[in-house]
Design an enzyme around this catalytic site. Structure first.
Site, PDB file in Angstrom:
ATOM      1  N   ASP A  68       0.821  -1.216   0.000  1.00 40.34           N
ATOM      2  CA  ASP A  68       0.000   0.000   0.000  1.00 40.34           C
ATOM      3  C   ASP A  68       0.854   1.265   0.000  1.00 40.34           C
ATOM      4  O   ASP A  68       2.048   1.239   0.291  1.00 40.34           O
ATOM      5  CB  ASP A  68      -0.894  -0.015   1.242  1.00 40.34           C
ATOM      6  CG  ASP A  68      -2.157   0.812   1.071  1.00 40.34           C
ATOM      7  OD1 ASP A  68      -2.254   1.583   0.101  1.00 40.34           O
ATOM      8  OD2 ASP A  68      -3.058   0.677   1.920  1.00 40.34           O
ATOM      9  N   GLU A 123     -14.131   2.799   0.763  1.00 43.90           N
ATOM     10  CA  GLU A 123     -13.539   3.283   2.006  1.00 43.90           C
ATOM     11  C   GLU A 123     -13.665   4.801   2.136  1.00 43.90           C
ATOM     12  O   GLU A 123     -13.552   5.351   3.229  1.00 43.90           O
ATOM     13  CB  GLU A 123     -12.067   2.884   2.089  1.00 43.90           C
ATOM     14  CG  GLU A 123     -11.173   3.589   1.096  1.00 43.90           C
ATOM     15  CD  GLU A 123      -9.704   3.219   1.282  1.00 43.90           C
ATOM     16  OE1 GLU A 123      -9.114   3.687   2.263  1.00 43.90           O
ATOM     17  OE2 GLU A 123      -9.174   2.469   0.460  1.00 43.90           O
TER      18      GLU A 123
END
Length: 294
Positions: A68, A123
């Site tokens: 990430d 998200e």
């Protein structure tokens, strides 16, 4: 997930080492037939020395990484990504790239790079149907889409049917449903997620217009899935089933009774049949077709 390793204050790093319970968790997962994927920041993989951690993961029985916060497509970042792909291939680790630029066909060279975010998924807490009716025609064409949809919509818009439909319409090598264990236990459509394939053998575009709606069918083995998402409400929508093979199929239909309630029904169909249905605004519809015994 985040916090799977102890935090460190070493310059240029985020996590370091392992908790004393790490090996116990890994062994327990293995005993249950569950593979662990470790979330890790790019900052902890941006040098050759740091990337040696990937070999440690493999030795501990870890099956892959969710890397990430790349947040760039500059030359250094893209070179590091390539090195991560290579080392993970050597270590037999799958890769899910989160927080990275859009894919450019690397799965052809590195088939273990099974997923990619590169979209503003759920998200962010807003409805994504406006984007989904574009992504299916554009972004998803160049590679997998990790939308991280929840079991129940995080935004005030969208429906349960939309959540399910996007799992079929948006190709995703690692379907990642972001929800609590209680969400799954209470959801009457949980069986859909249990059976959802990660790989498709065939895809058929059925109908739609960019920015308005899209309907596609995908096949895994002898089982077909067909799904629709729409921006505007639609009544009397028809879905010809000519994509099905010969013989009878059990159609398991997941549709929106209301925005917050999913309706499930079944019927026997063949490729000569046509399903008719209606859609709420910013909603979805999905059907699983299972071949019946002849």
């Amino acid at each position: 997930d985040g916090g799977g390793h102890p935090k460190t204050y070493a310059k240029g790093r985020v996590y370091e080492g392992y908790y004393d319970w790490f090996d116990e968790i890994a062994q327990y997962a293995e005993s249950k037939g569950v593979g662990l994927i470790v979330w890790i920041k790019y900052a902890d993989l941006d040098t050759p020395e740091e990337r040696e951690a990937l070999r440690e993961y493999a030795s501990k029985g870890i099956k892959g990484i969710k890397a990430d916060f790349f947040d760039s497509e500059d030359q250094t970042t893209m070179s590091d990504l390539n090195e991560i792909y290579k080392m993970c291939a050597e270590c037999h680790l799958i890769v899910n790239c989160h927080g990275a630029g859009k894919p450019t066909g690397e799965r052809r060279t590195y088939p273990h790079v099974i997923n990619r975010e590169a979209v503003k998924g759920e998200e962010y807490g807003k409805g994504f149907v406006n984007e989904a009716v574009i992504w299916a025609y554009t972004r998803n064409v160049v590679g997998p889409v990790d939308l991280t949809p929840r079991v129940y919509p995080k935004s005030k818009t969208g429906t349960l049917g939309l959540q399910l439909a996007c799992c079929v319409l948006l190709d995703c090598g690692l379907p990642c449903m972001a929800g609590s264990a209680d969400d799954y236990r209470s959801f009457n459509g949980a069986s859909f997620y249990r059976e959802l394939p990660a790989v498709w053998d065939d895809t058929v575009f059925l109908s739609g217009d960019v920015g308005d709606s899209v309907t596609m069918a995908r096949r895994s083995g002898e089982t077909w899935y067909a799904a629709t998402v729409t921006k505007a409400a639609k009544k009397g929508v028809s879905m010809p089933l000519q994509f099905l093979g010969e013989g009878e199929y059990q159609a398991e239909i997941y549709s929106d009774a209301t925005r917050k309630k999913l309706k499930i029904s079944t019927q026997t169909v063949t490729k000569d049949d046509v399903l008719s249905y209606s859609l709420l605004p910013e909603s979805g519809y999905v059907v699983r077709f299972t071949k019946t015994a002849s």
